[in-house]
Design a protein around this motif. Structure first.
Motif, PDB file in Angstrom:
ATOM      1  N   GLU A   1       0.813  -1.221   0.000  1.00 44.91           N
ATOM      2  CA  GLU A   1       0.000   0.000   0.000  1.00 44.91           C
ATOM      3  C   GLU A   1       0.844   1.268   0.000  1.00 44.91           C
ATOM      4  N   GLN A   2       1.889   1.286   0.825  1.00 47.89           N
ATOM      5  CA  GLN A   2       2.673   2.512   0.980  1.00 47.89           C
ATOM      6  C   GLN A   2       3.811   2.625  -0.024  1.00 47.89           C
ATOM      7  N   MET A   3       4.383   1.489  -0.427  1.00 47.22           N
ATOM      8  CA  MET A   3       5.521   1.520  -1.337  1.00 47.22           C
ATOM      9  C   MET A   3       5.155   1.056  -2.744  1.00 47.22           C
ATOM     10  N   LYS A   4       3.876   0.691  -2.933  1.00 48.78           N
ATOM     11  CA  LYS A   4       3.367   0.294  -4.256  1.00 48.78           C
ATOM     12  C   LYS A   4       4.157  -0.868  -4.846  1.00 48.78           C
ATOM     13  N   ILE A   5       4.443  -1.859  -4.011  1.00 50.31           N
ATOM     14  CA  ILE A   5       5.220  -3.018  -4.423  1.00 50.31           C
ATOM     15  C   ILE A   5       4.260  -4.174  -4.722  1.00 50.31           C
ATOM     16  N   ALA A   6       4.553  -4.965  -5.751  1.00 51.27           N
ATOM     17  CA  ALA A   6       3.712  -6.097  -6.129  1.00 51.27           C
ATOM     18  C   ALA A   6       3.705  -7.160  -5.035  1.00 51.27           C
ATOM     19  N   HIS A   7       2.665  -8.009  -5.031  1.00 54.15           N
ATOM     20  CA  HIS A   7       2.499  -9.008  -3.974  1.00 54.15           C
ATOM     21  C   HIS A   7       3.708  -9.929  -3.860  1.00 54.15           C
ATOM     22  N   GLY A   8       4.171 -10.466  -4.995  1.00 51.76           N
ATOM     23  CA  GLY A   8       5.307 -11.378  -4.947  1.00 51.76           C
ATOM     24  C   GLY A   8       6.565 -10.705  -4.436  1.00 51.76           C
TER      25      GLY A   8
ATOM     26  N   GLY B   1      10.918   1.680  14.876  1.00 51.37           N
ATOM     27  CA  GLY B   1       9.474   1.603  14.658  1.00 51.37           C
ATOM     28  C   GLY B   1       8.852   2.971  14.442  1.00 51.37           C
ATOM     29  N   LEU B   2       9.338   3.961  15.180  1.00 53.87           N
ATOM     30  CA  LEU B   2       8.854   5.333  14.976  1.00 53.87           C
ATOM     31  C   LEU B   2       9.097   5.790  13.543  1.00 53.87           C
ATOM     32  N   GLY B   3      10.302   5.529  13.058  1.00 53.32           N
ATOM     33  CA  GLY B   3      10.640   5.936  11.692  1.00 53.32           C
ATOM     34  C   GLY B   3       9.839   5.201  10.640  1.00 53.32           C
ATOM     35  N   ILE B   4       9.567   3.903  10.889  1.00 53.92           N
ATOM     36  CA  ILE B   4       8.837   3.091   9.908  1.00 53.92           C
ATOM     37  C   ILE B   4       7.387   3.543   9.793  1.00 53.92           C
ATOM     38  N   PHE B   5       6.710   3.628  10.921  1.00 55.23           N
ATOM     39  CA  PHE B   5       5.275   3.892  10.887  1.00 55.23           C
ATOM     40  C   PHE B   5       4.924   5.370  10.708  1.00 55.23           C
ATOM     41  N   SER B   6       5.847   6.263  11.070  1.00 53.42           N
ATOM     42  CA  SER B   6       5.563   7.688  10.877  1.00 53.42           C
ATOM     43  C   SER B   6       5.750   8.103   9.414  1.00 53.42           C
ATOM     44  N   GLN B   7       6.395   7.222   8.626  1.00 57.26           N
ATOM     45  CA  GLN B   7       6.640   7.483   7.203  1.00 57.26           C
ATOM     46  C   GLN B   7       7.366   8.819   6.995  1.00 57.26           C
ATOM     47  N   ALA B   8       8.321   9.062   7.902  1.00 57.44           N
ATOM     48  CA  ALA B   8       9.068  10.319   7.836  1.00 57.44           C
ATOM     49  C   ALA B   8      10.173  10.269   6.787  1.00 57.44           C
ATOM     50  N   PHE B   9      10.475   9.080   6.260  1.00 60.71           N
ATOM     51  CA  PHE B   9      11.579   8.919   5.315  1.00 60.71           C
ATOM     52  C   PHE B   9      11.062   8.345   4.001  1.00 60.71           C
ATOM     53  N   GLY B  10      11.934   8.255   3.032  1.00 57.62           N
ATOM     54  CA  GLY B  10      11.581   7.670   1.749  1.00 57.62           C
ATOM     55  C   GLY B  10      11.479   6.161   1.834  1.00 57.62           C
ATOM     56  N   HIS B  11      11.163   5.541   0.711  1.00 57.47           N
ATOM     57  CA  HIS B  11      10.929   4.104   0.685  1.00 57.47           C
ATOM     58  C   HIS B  11      12.157   3.295   1.092  1.00 57.47           C
ATOM     59  N   MET B  12      13.323   3.600   0.513  1.00 56.36           N
ATOM     60  CA  MET B  12      14.519   2.822   0.828  1.00 56.36           C
ATOM     61  C   MET B  12      14.970   3.001   2.279  1.00 56.36           C
ATOM     62  N   PRO B  13      15.051   4.237   2.823  1.00 54.70           N
ATOM     63  CA  PRO B  13      15.399   4.373   4.242  1.00 54.70           C
ATOM     64  C   PRO B  13      14.409   3.664   5.160  1.00 54.70           C
ATOM     65  N   THR B  14      13.135   3.690   4.801  1.00 54.24           N
ATOM     66  CA  THR B  14      12.135   3.008   5.622  1.00 54.24           C
ATOM     67  C   THR B  14      12.353   1.503   5.605  1.00 54.24           C
ATOM     68  N   PHE B  15      12.670   0.958   4.434  1.00 57.20           N
ATOM     69  CA  PHE B  15      12.934  -0.480   4.352  1.00 57.20           C
ATOM     70  C   PHE B  15      14.190  -0.847   5.140  1.00 57.20           C
ATOM     71  N   LEU B  16      15.214   0.002   5.094  1.00 59.63           N
ATOM     72  CA  LEU B  16      16.428  -0.256   5.879  1.00 59.63           C
ATOM     73  C   LEU B  16      16.136  -0.216   7.370  1.00 59.63           C
ATOM     74  N   LEU B  17      15.215   0.657   7.775  1.00 57.15           N
ATOM     75  CA  LEU B  17      14.802   0.688   9.180  1.00 57.15           C
ATOM     76  C   LEU B  17      14.095  -0.617   9.565  1.00 57.15           C
ATOM     77  N   CYS B  18      13.321  -1.166   8.628  1.00 59.25           N
ATOM     78  CA  CYS B  18      12.685  -2.461   8.877  1.00 59.25           C
ATOM     79  C   CYS B  18      13.740  -3.545   9.125  1.00 59.25           C
ATOM     80  N   LEU B  19      14.804  -3.529   8.337  1.00 62.65           N
ATOM     81  CA  LEU B  19      15.886  -4.496   8.522  1.00 62.65           C
ATOM     82  C   LEU B  19      16.568  -4.315   9.880  1.00 62.65           C
ATOM     83  N   LEU B  20      16.798  -3.057  10.266  1.00 68.39           N
ATOM     84  CA  LEU B  20      17.403  -2.779  11.575  1.00 68.39           C
ATOM     85  C   LEU B  20      16.480  -3.231  12.697  1.00 68.39           C
ATOM     86  N   PHE B  21      15.203  -2.882  12.590  1.00 70.15           N
ATOM     87  CA  PHE B  21      14.184  -3.266  13.560  1.00 70.15           C
ATOM     88  C   PHE B  21      14.207  -4.778  13.796  1.00 70.15           C
ATOM     89  N   SER B  22      14.254  -5.536  12.709  1.00 70.58           N
ATOM     90  CA  SER B  22      14.197  -6.986  12.797  1.00 70.58           C
ATOM     91  C   SER B  22      15.490  -7.596  13.324  1.00 70.58           C
TER      92      SER B  22
END
Length: 390
Positions: free
Chosen positions: A233-240, A285-306
Motif C-alpha cells: 500500500e505505501q511503497m506500491k510493491i507487487a504481492h510477490g 518503529g517510529l521511523g517506519i510507521f511515521s513514514q518520515a523517510f523515503g521508501h529505501m530508508p524506511t525499508f532499511l529501518l525495517c531491517l534494523l528493527f528486525s
C-alpha cells in the motif's frame, strides 16, 4: 558429560519453523483473504492475533504438561494439532470457521514452543545450551520468512493452508524418528500443577521475562503482521516482491538471534542486551510507521528493527531455565515466558490493525514507541547471569 545431539536440535528447530509458518502464512495471505472473504485489516489482524489466544492462559499448564507427560509426546501432539487446524482452515466455508481453525493451530503452536526448549534443555550439553537455544529462537523468523517467500507462489490461500498441513505431518514423522523419548514421566496431579505454577509465578524472575516477551511480541507483530500490506500500500510493491522483501526483513531477525547466543556465551549482560535492543526497536518503529523517510530508508529501518530485535527472544528464552525456582520447573518457567509472548502476539496485530484502520499508519508509531520504552525499563531489573537454583 553428555554430548550434544545436534541432529535432534535440527529436528526440534525444524518443528518450530513449521509452526511459525502457520503464523506467517496469515500475514502473506492477507491480500488474498481480503479479496476472497472481503476482510478489512482489523479482521485480518484477528487471524494472526487469535492464533495466540490459548497461549494467554495455557503457557504454564503446557509447561507442567511437558514436565509430566514427556516433552517429545507434547511436541508431537502440538504438531498434530497444527496439522488438524490447517486442514480445518483449508476447508473452511467462511471467516468464522477459519478463525476457529486458527485457535486450533495456535494450541499446537503453544505446545511446540514450550516442548521444544524443554527437549533442548534435556539433550544439549550445559556449556552449549545458550547456543542451542539461540538456534531455537530462530524458528519464528525463519518460519515467517519461508511463509512470505512461498506464500505468493500460491494463487489460492487454501492451497497454502493444505501445504502447511503437509509440512506439519512431515515434522511429526521426523520427531518420532529422531527425538529420543524423555525419561520416566510423573503422573499428572492437578494439585502439584497448581503448586508448581504458584512457585514460578511468585519467583519474580520468570514473571519479568514474561512481561518483556509480551512487549517484544507486541512490537514485533505490530510490524510483521502487516508488513506485506505496508509494502504494497505505501511503497506500491507487487504481492510477490512484497513477499520476498518481507522474507528478507523477517530473516534478518535471525542475525540478532545468533548474535545474542554469541554474546551470552561470552558472558554479556542479559539486561544490557535487552535494554539496548528495545530502544533501537522503538526508534526504528517510529521511523517506519511515521513514514518520515523515503521508501529505501524506511525499508532499511525495517531491517534494523528486525535484526536487532532478534536478540530479545534468544536472551529471554535462554534466561528462563536460569531463573526457574528449580531445574525441575524449567519447562514451567518457559511456559510462563511463552504465555507472555502469546499475550503480545494477540494484542499487537489487533491493536495495530484497528489503529491503522481508524487513524492511519502513523497511529502504530506511538504504540510501538511506548511499548519499547516500558519493556526497556522492565529489562533493567532482569538479573539472570547466574543460576539461582545452583
Amino acid at each position: 558429560m553428555r554430548d550434544t545431539r545436534w541432529s535432534v536440535v535440527s529436528v526440534v528447530v525444524g518443528a518450530g519453523i513449521v509452526t511459525a509458518i502457520q503464523v506467517g502464512k496469515a500475514a502473506i495471505a492477507t491480500p488474498l483473504l481480503q479479496a476472497d472473504l472481503g476482510l478489512d485489516l482489523a479482521a485480518a489482524g484477528w487471524l494472526t492475533g487469535i492464533f495466540a489466544v490459548l497461549g494467554l492462559v495455557g503457557g504454564i499448564p503446557a509447561g507442567t504438561l511437558v514436565a509430566r507427560a514427556g516433552d517429545r509426546r507434547i511436541l508431537v501432539l502440538g504438531l498434530a494439532s497444527v496439522a488438524l487446524g490447517a486442514i480445518t482452515g483449508a476447508t473452511a466455508p467462511g471467516y468464522t470457521v477459519l478463525l476457529a481453525s486458527r485457535v486450533l493451530e495456535g494450541f499446537g503452536f503453544l505446545l511446540v514452543t514450550v516442548a521444544g526448549p524443554a527437549i533442548l534443555n534435556r539433550v544439549v550439553r550445559d556449556g552449549q545450551r545458550d547456543i542451542a537455544l539461540a538456534l531455537w529462537s530462530c524458528f519464528m523468523p525463519a518460519g515467517m520468512a519461508l511463509a512470505m517467500i512461498v506464500g505468493p507462489l500460491f494463487g489460492d490461500w487454501r492451497m497454502l493452508w493444505w501445504a502447511s498441513a503437509g509440512l506439519a505431518a512431515a515434522a511429526i514423522m521426523a520427531g518420532l524418528t529422531m527425538i529420543p523419548a524423555a525419561p520416566a514421566r510423573i503422573a499428572v496431579s492437578w494439585r502439584r500443577t497448581v503448586s508448581d505454577a504458584m512457585r514460578v509465578l511468585t519467583s519474580g524472575g520468570p514473571v519479568l521475562l514474561a512481561v518483556c516477551f509480551a512487549f517484544y511480541s507486541l512490537i514485533f507483530f505490530a510490524l510483521f503482521s502487516f508488513l506485506p500490506v505496508l509494502l504494497m500500500e505505501q511503497m506500491k510493491i507487487a504481492h510477490g516482491t512484497a513477499g520476498l522483501l518481507g522474507a528478507l526483513t523477517t530473516g534478518a531477525n535471525i542475525i540478532g538471534n545468533l548474535g545474542a547466543g554469541y554474546l551470552l556465551a561470552r558472558g554479556a549482560s542479559r539486561s544490557s542486551i535487552l535494554f539496548g535492543a528495545y530502544l533501537i526497536m522503538g526508534l526504528a518503529g517510529l521511523g517506519i510507521f511515521s513514514q518520515a523517510f523515503g521508501h529505501m530508508p524506511t525499508f532499511l529501518l525495517c531491517l534494523l528493527f528486525s535484526s536487532v530485535g532478534g536478540m530479545i527472544p534468544a536472551t529471554l528464552i535462554s534466561s528462563a531455565p536460569l531463573l526457574a525456582p528449580s531445574a525441575a520447573l524449567a519447562s514451567v518457567a518457559i511456559g510462563l515466558v511463552m504465555q507472555g509472548s502469546n499475550l503480545g502476539q494477540v494484542i499487537g496485530p489487533v491493536a495495530v490493525g484497528g489503529a491503522i484502520e481508524t487513524f492511519g499508519w502513523t497511529a502504530a508509531a506511538g504504540i510501538v514507541a511506548i511499548a519499547a520504552l516500558i519493556a526497556a525499563a522492565v529489562a533493567v531489573f532482569i538479573r539472570s547471569d547466574h543460576n539461582p537454583t545452583g
